[in-house]
Design an enzyme around this catalytic site. Structure first.
Site, PDB file in Angstrom:
ATOM      1  N   TYR A  45       0.845  -1.199   0.000  1.00 57.61           N
ATOM      2  CA  TYR A  45       0.000   0.000   0.000  1.00 57.61           C
ATOM      3  C   TYR A  45       0.885   1.256   0.000  1.00 57.61           C
ATOM      4  O   TYR A  45       0.692   2.178  -0.791  1.00 57.61           O
ATOM      5  CB  TYR A  45      -0.906  -0.021   1.234  1.00 57.61           C
ATOM      6  N   GLU A 103     -11.705  46.469 -19.798  1.00 56.39           N
ATOM      7  CA  GLU A 103     -11.695  45.012 -19.608  1.00 56.39           C
ATOM      8  C   GLU A 103     -12.323  44.688 -18.251  1.00 56.39           C
ATOM      9  O   GLU A 103     -12.349  45.546 -17.365  1.00 56.39           O
ATOM     10  CB  GLU A 103     -10.251  44.506 -19.617  1.00 56.39           C
ATOM     11  N   LYS A 149     -12.969  43.627 -14.481  1.00 53.07           N
ATOM     12  CA  LYS A 149     -12.165  43.590 -13.259  1.00 53.07           C
ATOM     13  C   LYS A 149     -12.457  42.255 -12.588  1.00 53.07           C
ATOM     14  O   LYS A 149     -13.565  42.022 -12.099  1.00 53.07           O
ATOM     15  CB  LYS A 149     -12.527  44.754 -12.343  1.00 53.07           C
ATOM     16  N   ASP A 183     -12.525  39.323  -9.955  1.00 56.05           N
ATOM     17  CA  ASP A 183     -12.530  39.291  -8.499  1.00 56.05           C
ATOM     18  C   ASP A 183     -11.757  38.063  -8.023  1.00 56.05           C
ATOM     19  O   ASP A 183     -12.333  37.018  -7.734  1.00 56.05           O
ATOM     20  CB  ASP A 183     -13.983  39.255  -8.008  1.00 56.05           C
ATOM     21  N   TYR A 240      -2.998  40.611 -17.180  1.00 59.24           N
ATOM     22  CA  TYR A 240      -3.443  41.929 -17.636  1.00 59.24           C
ATOM     23  C   TYR A 240      -2.456  43.052 -17.335  1.00 59.24           C
ATOM     24  O   TYR A 240      -2.719  44.204 -17.653  1.00 59.24           O
ATOM     25  CB  TYR A 240      -4.807  42.273 -17.032  1.00 59.24           C
ATOM     26  N   LYS A 270      -7.940  51.714 -18.887  1.00 55.05           N
ATOM     27  CA  LYS A 270      -6.525  52.106 -18.832  1.00 55.05           C
ATOM     28  C   LYS A 270      -6.191  52.904 -20.087  1.00 55.05           C
ATOM     29  O   LYS A 270      -6.679  52.579 -21.172  1.00 55.05           O
ATOM     30  CB  LYS A 270      -5.625  50.860 -18.808  1.00 55.05           C
ATOM     31  N   LYS A 274     -16.838  50.357 -10.915  1.00 51.61           N
ATOM     32  CA  LYS A 274     -17.421  49.232 -10.188  1.00 51.61           C
ATOM     33  C   LYS A 274     -18.891  49.030 -10.560  1.00 51.61           C
ATOM     34  O   LYS A 274     -19.606  49.989 -10.852  1.00 51.61           O
ATOM     35  CB  LYS A 274     -17.328  49.482  -8.676  1.00 51.61           C
ATOM     36  N   CYS A 304     -19.200  56.544  27.192  1.00 53.16           N
ATOM     37  CA  CYS A 304     -18.530  55.407  26.562  1.00 53.16           C
ATOM     38  C   CYS A 304     -19.049  54.119  27.197  1.00 53.16           C
ATOM     39  O   CYS A 304     -18.995  53.974  28.417  1.00 53.16           O
ATOM     40  CB  CYS A 304     -17.025  55.516  26.756  1.00 53.16           C
ATOM     41  N   CYS A 358     -15.812  52.393  29.203  1.00 53.00           N
ATOM     42  CA  CYS A 358     -15.169  52.927  30.405  1.00 53.00           C
ATOM     43  C   CYS A 358     -16.040  53.932  31.149  1.00 53.00           C
ATOM     44  O   CYS A 358     -15.678  54.389  32.229  1.00 53.00           O
ATOM     45  CB  CYS A 358     -13.823  53.553  30.065  1.00 53.00           C
ATOM     46  N   CYS A 405     -15.029  58.915  22.878  1.00 52.36           N
ATOM     47  CA  CYS A 405     -14.848  58.671  24.301  1.00 52.36           C
ATOM     48  C   CYS A 405     -13.687  59.540  24.765  1.00 52.36           C
ATOM     49  O   CYS A 405     -12.631  59.576  24.135  1.00 52.36           O
ATOM     50  CB  CYS A 405     -14.528  57.187  24.504  1.00 52.36           C
ATOM     51  N   CYS A 422      -9.463  54.213  28.979  1.00 57.38           N
ATOM     52  CA  CYS A 422     -10.464  53.378  28.313  1.00 57.38           C
ATOM     53  C   CYS A 422      -9.819  52.096  27.803  1.00 57.38           C
ATOM     54  O   CYS A 422      -8.918  52.115  26.969  1.00 57.38           O
ATOM     55  CB  CYS A 422     -11.091  54.154  27.161  1.00 57.38           C
TER      56      CYS A 422
HETATM   57  S1  IVH Z   1      -4.763  46.623 -13.431  1.00 58.44           S
HETATM   58  C1  IVH Z   1      -1.492  49.443 -11.713  1.00 58.44           C
HETATM   59  N1  IVH Z   1      -6.648  45.115 -14.438  1.00 58.44           N
HETATM   60  O1  IVH Z   1      -7.889  44.994  -9.026  1.00 58.44           O
HETATM   61  C2  IVH Z   1      -2.808  48.751 -11.766  1.00 58.44           C
HETATM   62  N2  IVH Z   1      -6.342  45.101 -12.073  1.00 58.44           N
HETATM   63  O2  IVH Z   1      -8.119  47.432  -7.384  1.00 58.44           O
HETATM   64  C3  IVH Z   1      -2.707  47.297 -11.953  1.00 58.44           C
HETATM   65  N3  IVH Z   1      -7.813  43.558 -10.892  1.00 58.44           N
HETATM   66  O3  IVH Z   1      -4.861  44.720  -7.322  1.00 58.44           O
HETATM   67  C4  IVH Z   1      -3.999  46.621 -11.880  1.00 58.44           C
HETATM   68  N4  IVH Z   1      -8.862  42.784 -12.664  1.00 58.44           N
HETATM   69  O4  IVH Z   1      -5.925  42.596  -8.222  1.00 58.44           O
HETATM   70  C5  IVH Z   1      -6.036  45.529 -13.319  1.00 58.44           C
HETATM   71  N5  IVH Z   1      -8.241  43.769 -15.467  1.00 58.44           N
HETATM   72  C6  IVH Z   1      -7.616  44.185 -14.360  1.00 58.44           C
HETATM   73  C7  IVH Z   1      -7.963  43.701 -13.087  1.00 58.44           C
HETATM   74  C8  IVH Z   1      -7.309  44.193 -11.955  1.00 58.44           C
HETATM   75  C9  IVH Z   1      -8.743  42.713 -11.346  1.00 58.44           C
HETATM   76  C10 IVH Z   1      -7.477  43.751  -9.462  1.00 58.44           C
HETATM   77  C11 IVH Z   1      -6.023  43.652  -9.129  1.00 58.44           C
HETATM   78  C12 IVH Z   1      -5.677  44.931  -8.428  1.00 58.44           C
HETATM   79  C13 IVH Z   1      -7.016  45.423  -8.031  1.00 58.44           C
HETATM   80  C14 IVH Z   1      -6.976  46.927  -7.940  1.00 58.44           C
END
Ligand code: IVH
Length: 719
Positions: A47, A127, A129, A131, A238, A302, A326, A432, A435, A456, A462
């Site tokens: 095994y 492009e 963003k 997460d 990116y 950008k 956003k 407060c 305290c 406070c 405190c």
């Molecule tokens: S450019 C100098 N492009 O967002 C700037 N960031 O709030 C370099 N992120 O820390 C970042 N998608 O983790 C860029 N298409 C994208 C992104 C991106 C996600 C994140 C990245 C950065 C954060 C900034």
């Protein structure tokens, strides 16, 4: 098994994959026979041989590690510790924009900074963003040499071995690429993989994960790279850090190169000129969002041309040439069950709504910040109404909560139709809750208006303030002491035992000595601490006895001194001794030391006052003196661009400039390591005077400061 097996070194990738599949099934079968039926078919030695073979193949082909690999041990993962990596170029964040108007402002500001009319001639990329987690991956001579997380932007964690297991990230690049390449981008987990993983966790009766982002982060911060390998993480490239050679001169061109080199890039990236087209693309991406198999929280714009990016440069933490637009936050209805008051480091009383748990955008929300007394009433920071009359927040109310990205959830509004008839307006405490000292709203000296924050007045008396001070002191951007989190600080603070108690920062550094001197109370015998974790804790504390000056200043917890201001101060004064001396000299808010402090670009009067006030308090100085017996702040690093004749010098621009906008001139000087001040003092090194210069020029002559015109300045800094 007696069949002769191919040595692992000779296996092809295909054979290796097939054998790993076989081994996963075979070992699982033996596990089941052994544990489930107590009826093993093979000896322990055989095994073990199967498992060793599996491990050896995985070691040679980390990308082939399967989700069901027998090598992945279930159970508690050890606390990860990764070596730090200092980024060759800092990893910055992005400014956020929330409305179409903000986007117009951003585009206009780019034109304005460059001294151009907003005629649509500048192209922007747009492009998604992503997460996930940002990552910097370094290649030398085409080979992946290391990979680091963003960390605090300057220093990240070395996660090279884990990154090497991600199938989408090439370990080697095609011939002919530049010698040094740092590709940056986002590591993420697909929504579908996240759901499947959670389904599996649930089936196994284990705790499920919160969201794909956190799961990706957890999957990456694994000491055992095999766990990372099993999670099928993904990547989009990116951005970039250090490059020995630029293979393109636009943002789009760079991303196309990344694609050629084998990196995944996002297919929704577009190059656009007009604001309307940019906003339209944002909307298109928003419509696609639910169907994408990865989480996005906005669209990043950008400036496309890299020479323009270079001219636009950076503010302290983010580039001027980019912004993140956003998506609106996600919302849900729930009830306010209670309102609690939290007391912070600076004594601020923050009301927090305790909510009936509700899912907002996939995350369970139970608390929301109510900011301050006015906010509860529906009044904003400048006295404006933020909710309709009568929509004050009461216990028992049904409210709309909103969550945007990682920020603390907010209560947006009250549903009046559902207000219980017996609900009464919330009465903000006058004392407060910790305290018992008076809690007051200070008057803003400039405007004469009441400050929105109730504070406070207990100060050091405190306990809440003292504890929060300590938590700030050990936090990530301050002393960053691993193993000393919120829970541990509470424990040490509450302890009445002299061998354990930590009430002020220096106590942290004397803890080990006190422990060694105490035969009775041993930390390792206390629940929650073991021998190993105690040793680790003391090692972590000792490793911070030398500390960067800006971290030290930030850790002091002076009001208004965040990371950025702490860096400005460290850079301006160089050593802690010089800083403290100057702050004491500035005590009466006048004289050279006071002027110098105010002349630091970025430090305004409110901030300057807060620092001086801090050093006027003998108790603060006393604690710092004790701290300095234990800890040595290092001299601040000299300004990066030290090759320049203006590095470390103070410059004042006055009059009108013709070749640059004022902002650009300032940014340029700062990027060469100069300090740009607003007024002329004896410490000013150069005054750059354009036509129309007035009193500043006179002052420069009076102090004998060197004066140049714009052309002389340009020649001086090298064009
Ligand atoms: S450019 C100098 N492009 O967002 C700037 N960031 O709030 C370099 N992120 O820390 C970042 N998608 O983790 C860029 N298409 C994208 C992104 C991106 C996600 C994140 C990245 C950065 C954060 C900034």
């Amino acid at each position: 098994m007696s069949v002769e097996k191919t040595p692992v070194e000779d296996l092809t990738e295909e054979q290796a994959a097939a054998e790993l599949a076989y081994l996963a099934a075979e070992i699982a079968r033996h596990d089941e026979l052994y544990h489930g039926h107590d009826a093993p078919e093979i000896s322990d030695a055989d095994y073990d041989a199967l498992k060793r073979r599996n491990d050896a193949i995985e070691k040679r082909f980390p990308k082939l590690i399967r989700a069901d690999s027998p090598s992945i041990r279930v159970g508690a993962a050890p606390l990860p510790t990764f070596a730090p990596i200092t980024h060759a170029r800092p990893m910055l964040s992005l400014d956020n924009t929330f409305s179409d108007d903000d986007v117009r402002d951003f585009v206009n500001s780019v034109y304005r900074f460059l001294g151009q009319l907003p005629d649509g001639s500048i192209a922007f990329t747009a492009e998604p963003k992503i997460d996930g987690l940002s990552m910097s991956i370094r290649y030398e001579h085409g080979q992946l040499v290391n990979a680091a997380t963003r960390g605090d932007g300057t220093t990240g964690e070395n996660v090279t071995e884990n990154i090497k297991t991600i199938k989408e990230i090439p370990n080697g690049l095609p011939a002919g690429v530049p010698d040094v390449i740092e590709v940056r981008g986002e590591v993420y987990m697909r929504k579908s993989d996240f759901l499947a993983l959670n389904a599996q966790m649930e089936a196994e009766g284990k705790q499920t994960y919160v969201n794909p982002r956190n799961t990706a982060a957890g999957s990456l911060r694994q000491l055992d790279a095999r766990v990372t390998a099993s999670r099928n993480l993904k990547f989009f490239a990116y951005a970039w850090g250090e490059m020995s050679e630029m293979p393109a001169d636009t943002q789009m061109g760079m991303v196309e190169k990344f694609k050629e080199w084998g990196f995944p890039v996002n297919p929704l990236m577009k190059r656009l000129n007009s604001v309307d087209d940019i906003i339209d693309h944002y909307k298109q991406i928003g419509l696609k969002r639910p169907d994408l198999d990865y989480e996005i929280d906005g669209v990043v714009y950008k400036v496309d041309r890299l020479d323009l990016q270079g001219r636009l440069g950076f503010r302290s933490r983010s580039p001027r040439w980019a912004t993140a637009h956003k998506f609106p936050a996600e919302q849900a209805f729930t009830h306010v069950e209670r309102i609690d008051i939290q007391v912070g480091r600076t004594g601020a009383l923050t009301p927090v709504a305790r909510l009936t748990p509700v899912t907002v955008g996939g995350v369970v929300v139970t608390n929301a910040t109510l900011h301050n007394e006015d906010y509860i009433k529906g009044i904003g920071n400048s006295g404006e109404r933020i909710r309709e009359e009568e929509h004050d927040i009461r216990i028992g109310d049904t409210v709309i909560v909103q969550r945007a990205g990682d920020v603390i959830p907010q209560v947006l509004d009250v549903v009046m139709e559902k207000r219980p008839p017996d609900a009464v307006p919330y009465e903000f405490p006058k004392k407060c809750p910790v305290c018992g000292s008076h809690a007051v709203r200070e008057k803003n000296e400039k405007t004469g208006k009441l400050d929105s924050v109730t504070r406070c007045t207990g100060g050091f008396v405190c306990r809440a303030q003292a504890v929060e001070h300590l938590k700030h002191f050990v936090s990530r951007n301050a002393f960053d002491i691993e193993g000393l989190g919120s829970k541990q600080i509470d424990f040490f603070f509450e302890s009445e035992d002299p061998a354990l108690q930590v009430r002020t920062a220096p106590d942290i550094f004397t803890l080990k000595k006190r422990q060694e001197a105490s035969p009775l109370t041993k930390l390792e015998n206390i629940e929650g601490f073991g021998k190993v974790s105690v040793k680790k804790l003391f090692d972590a504390i000792d490793s911070r006895r030398e500390i960067a000056l800006h971290r030290f200043i930030y850790a002091l917890g002076i009001r208004h001194i965040g990371e950025t201001n702490a860096k400005l101060l460290a850079r301006a004064y160089g050593t802690y001794e010089a800083f403290e001396k100057a702050m004491k000299e500035a005590a009466d808010l006048s004289g050279d030391a006071w002027d110098d402090l105010n002349n630091i670009e970025g430090i305004g009067e409110v901030v300057a006052r807060a620092i001086v006030e801090f050093f006027k308090e003998p108790r603060n100085v006393e604690v710092i003196t004790r701290l300095l017996e234990e800890v040595t702040p290092q001299e601040a690093e000299q300004i990066a661009a030290s090759g320049s004749p203006v590095a470390g010098k103070t410059v004042v621009f006055t009059g009108s400039l013709e070749k640059f906008t004022r902002d650009e001139a300032k940014a340029r000087a700062e990027s060469l390591g100069a300090k740009v001040a607003g007024s002329v003092s004896k410490k000013t090194d150069f005054v750059v005077a354009g036509p129309g210069a007035g009193s500043k020029l006179d002052k420069a002559r009076e102090f004998g400061v060197q004066v140049m015109d714009e052309d002389e300045w340009l020649a001086f800094i090298g064009g």
